[in-house]
Design a protein around this motif. Structure first.
Motif, short mmCIF file in Angstrom:
data_model
loop_
_atom_site.label_atom_id
_atom_site.label_comp_id
_atom_site.label_asym_id
_atom_site.label_seq_id
_atom_site.Cartn_x
_atom_site.Cartn_y
_atom_site.Cartn_z
N UNK A 32 0.92 -6.52 -5.40
CA UNK A 32 1.71 -7.74 -5.23
C UNK A 32 3.09 -7.44 -4.64
N UNK A 33 3.69 -6.34 -5.07
CA UNK A 33 5.00 -5.98 -4.52
C UNK A 33 4.89 -5.63 -3.03
N UNK A 34 3.83 -4.91 -2.68
CA UNK A 34 3.62 -4.57 -1.26
C UNK A 34 3.36 -5.84 -0.45
N UNK A 35 2.58 -6.74 -1.03
CA UNK A 35 2.32 -8.00 -0.34
C UNK A 35 3.58 -8.81 -0.13
N UNK A 36 4.45 -8.84 -1.14
CA UNK A 36 5.70 -9.58 -1.00
C UNK A 36 6.59 -8.95 0.07
N UNK A 37 6.55 -7.62 0.18
CA UNK A 37 7.33 -6.96 1.23
C UNK A 37 6.83 -7.37 2.61
N UNK A 38 5.52 -7.48 2.76
CA UNK A 38 4.96 -7.93 4.04
C UNK A 38 5.37 -9.38 4.34
N UNK A 39 5.34 -10.21 3.32
CA UNK A 39 5.75 -11.61 3.52
C UNK A 39 7.21 -11.67 3.96
N UNK A 40 8.05 -10.81 3.38
CA UNK A 40 9.46 -10.77 3.78
C UNK A 40 9.60 -10.36 5.25
N UNK A 41 8.79 -9.40 5.68
CA UNK A 41 8.84 -8.98 7.08
C UNK A 41 8.38 -10.09 8.01
N UNK A 42 7.33 -10.81 7.60
CA UNK A 42 6.84 -11.91 8.42
C UNK A 42 7.92 -12.98 8.56
N UNK A 43 8.57 -13.30 7.46
CA UNK A 43 9.64 -14.31 7.52
C UNK A 43 10.80 -13.81 8.37
N UNK A 44 11.13 -12.52 8.25
CA UNK A 44 12.23 -11.94 9.02
C UNK A 44 11.95 -12.05 10.52
N UNK B 283 -7.06 -7.32 3.82
CA UNK B 283 -5.76 -7.98 3.93
C UNK B 283 -4.63 -6.96 3.96
N UNK B 284 -4.65 -5.99 3.03
CA UNK B 284 -3.55 -5.05 2.89
C UNK B 284 -3.62 -3.93 3.92
N UNK B 285 -4.84 -3.53 4.28
CA UNK B 285 -4.98 -2.36 5.16
C UNK B 285 -5.01 -2.71 6.64
N UNK B 286 -5.33 -3.96 6.95
CA UNK B 286 -5.46 -4.31 8.38
C UNK B 286 -4.71 -5.58 8.77
N UNK B 287 -5.05 -6.71 8.12
CA UNK B 287 -4.53 -7.99 8.59
C UNK B 287 -3.00 -8.08 8.51
N UNK B 288 -2.44 -7.74 7.36
CA UNK B 288 -0.98 -7.84 7.22
C UNK B 288 -0.23 -6.83 8.10
N UNK B 289 -0.63 -5.53 8.13
CA UNK B 289 0.06 -4.62 9.06
C UNK B 289 -0.06 -5.05 10.52
#
Length: 395
Positions: A256-268, A309-315
Motif C-alpha cells: 500500500x505504501x508503494x502504491x501510494x508513492x506511485x499515486x503521488x508520482x502520477x499526480x506530480x 499492477x505493481x510490477x508493470x502497469x504502475x511503473x
C-alpha cells in the motif's frame, strides 16, 4: 564573356568594310548577328550575376540562422545553468573538500611516519605510540579524502542523470551507474544532508529522490491525504458493529505504501501537463488506482491479484507520464514530438482500460467470497428447515 567593346568594334569594322566596298547587302545581317551575340552574352552574364547574388543571399541566411540557433542555445544553456544553481550546490565543493583532506593526510603521514619508525626502532615506546597514532590519523585522512573525491565524481553523475527533473527513481540511477540501490540511497542521503541537493529529499520508502520544493509539497500533500483517509477508515471501523479486521501484514502495508508513492508520482506528473484531455485521463487512472488500494486495505487477500499492477502497469504509467511531461516542456513542438505525445495519450487510454479490469478483478474475487458465503448460508438454513433447499428451488 566577350566585352561590349569587341562587339562595337565588329559593327564598326562591318560598316567601314561596307563603305569601302560600296556593298551594303550583308551589313544588316552582320549588325544583327553582332547585336544578338552581344545580347546572349549579356544575358548569360546577368544570369551568372543573379545566381551569385542568390547564392550569397542563401549563405547569408544560413549564417544568420546559425547565429540565431547558437544564441538561442547559449541562452538555453545559461537558463539551465541558473536553474541548476537553484537545485544543486556547486559540483566542485565535494571535490575540493576531498582534495584538501587527501593533501592534508599525505603531509601529515609524510611528517609523522619517520618519527614513528625512529621511535619504534629505538625502543622509545611513548614516542612510537604518539607518532604512530598521528601517522594512523594521517592515513585515515588520506582514505577519507579518496572516498570524498569518489563521492564527488558520483555526485557529478547524479547531477547529469537527474538534471532539472523534479524527481528520479533510485532504481534508474543505480542501473545507470552500475551500483546497488542501497549504495545509491546512501549517496543520495549524504547529498541531502549536506545540502548538495538544495531542495531535495528522499521519499519515505527511499525509492525516489524528490528534487524541488513544488514536488515535495505535492508528495507531502498526497501522503497527508492518504494518512487522513486511513484514519477516517479506522475510525469508521471502530464504530462498526462488525468485528474489527485483523491488522494488515507487513507485506500488505509495504504494498500500500508503494502504491501510494506511485499515486503521488502520477499526480506530480499530472500537475505539469497542460492538455485538459490528457489530464482527464490521468485523473481517471488515479481514481481507479486509489479505489483498488482502498479495496485491498479492506480485503487484504485481494493483494495477491496486484502483481501486474505493481510490477508493470504502475511503473509503465509513471515512465510514460514523465516522458509526456518532458516532451510537453519543449519550446518547439515539432511533428515528432507531437506524434510521440499522441502515442502516449493513446497508451493512457489502454492503461485506463487495464486498470479498470484490474479493479473489476479485485471486486470479483471479493464477490466470489460473498457468493460462497450466501450459498453456505442457504444450505445451512435448508438443513435446519428454516429455508427452502436450493435443490427444491431449482425444481
Amino acid at each position: 564573356m566577350a566585352s561590349t567593346d569587341n562587339f562595337g568594334n565588329q559593327i564598326r569594322d562591318a560598316v567601314q568594310s561596307a563603305v569601302d566596298s560600296q556593298d551594303y547587302s550583308k551589313l544588316q545581317a552582320t549588325i544583327e548577328q553582332s547585336i544578338n551575340a552581344a545580347a546572349v552574352s549579356i544575358g548569360r552574364g546577368l544570369a551568372q550575376a543573379q545566381t551569385g547574388f542568390e547564392r550569397a543571399q542563401a549563405e547569408y541566411a544560413r549564417d544568420r540562422q546559425r547565429a540565431e540557433e547558437k544564441r538561442a542555445a547559449e541562452e538555453r544553456q545559461a537558463e539551465e545553468a541558473r536553474a541548476m544553481e537553484l537545485v544543486y550546490a556547486a559540483p566542485a565543493g565535494p571535490q575540493v573538500r576531498g582534495g584538501g583532506m587527501l593533501a592534508g593526510g599525505i603531509v601529515a603521514t609524510s611528517f609523522f611516519l619517520p618519527f614513528f619508525l625512529l621511535g619504534a626502532l629505538s625502543g622509545a615506546g611513548v614516542t612510537a605510540i604518539t607518532f604512530g597514532a598521528l601517522t594512523a590519523a594521517g592515513i585515515a585522512l588520506i582514505v577519507a579524502g579518496a572516498k570524498e573525491i569518489a563521492f564527488a565524481m558520483r555526485f557529478k553523475k547524479y547531477r547529469g542523470l537527474i538534471g532539472l527533473r523534479d524527481h528520479a527513481e533510485v532504481r534508474e540511477l543505480a542501473l545507470a551507474l552500475g551500483r546497488s540501490d542501497a549504495d545509491v540511497v546512501k549517496d543520495l542521503r549524504k547529498a541531502v544532508q549536506r545540502r548538495l541537493f538544495k531542495q531535495g529529499m528522499l521519499d519515505d520508502r527511499e525509492q525516489t529522490i524528490i528534487m524541488t520544493d513544488e514536488a515535495k509539497q505535492l508528495y507531502l500533500q498526497s501522503k497527508k491525504e492518504f494518512e487522513s483517509r486511513r484514519r477516517q477508515e479506522l475510525m469508521a471501523g471502530s464504530v462498526s458493529p462488525q468485528p474489527s479486521a485483523a491488522p494488515l501484514s507487513a507485506d500488505v502495508q509495504a504494498l500500500l505504501a508503494e502504491g501510494e508513492a506511485y499515486v503521488a508520482k502520477i499526480r506530480l506528473a499530472n500537475e505539469a501537463i497542460a492538455d485538459p484531455e490528457v489530464t482527464r485521463k490521468i485523473d481517471q487512472i488515479e481514481q481507479v488506482v486509489r479505489t483498488i488500494f482502498a479495496r485491498v486495505e479492506e480485503h487484504p487477500e485481494a493483494a495477491e491479484d496486484l502483481g501486474q499492477l505493481m510490477n508493470y502497469y504502475l511503473p509503465t504509467t509513471s515512465k510514460l507520464l514523465d516522458a509526456y511531461r518532458d516532451l510537453d516542456a519543449q519550446p518547439i513542438q515539432g511533428e515528432n514530438i507531437l506524434k510521440s505525445k499522441r502515442e502516449i495519450a493513446g497508451a493512457l487510454d489502454s492503461l485506463a482500460v487495464a486498470f479498470e479490469k484490474l479493479l473489476d478483478q479485485v471486486f470479483r474475487s471479493v464477490a466470489w467470497d460473498v457468493s460462497a458465503d450466501v450459498a453456505v448460508l442457504h444450505t445451512v438454513l435448508a438443513q435446519e428447515g428454516l429455508a427452502q433447499s436450493p435443490f427444491d428451488m431449482r425444481k
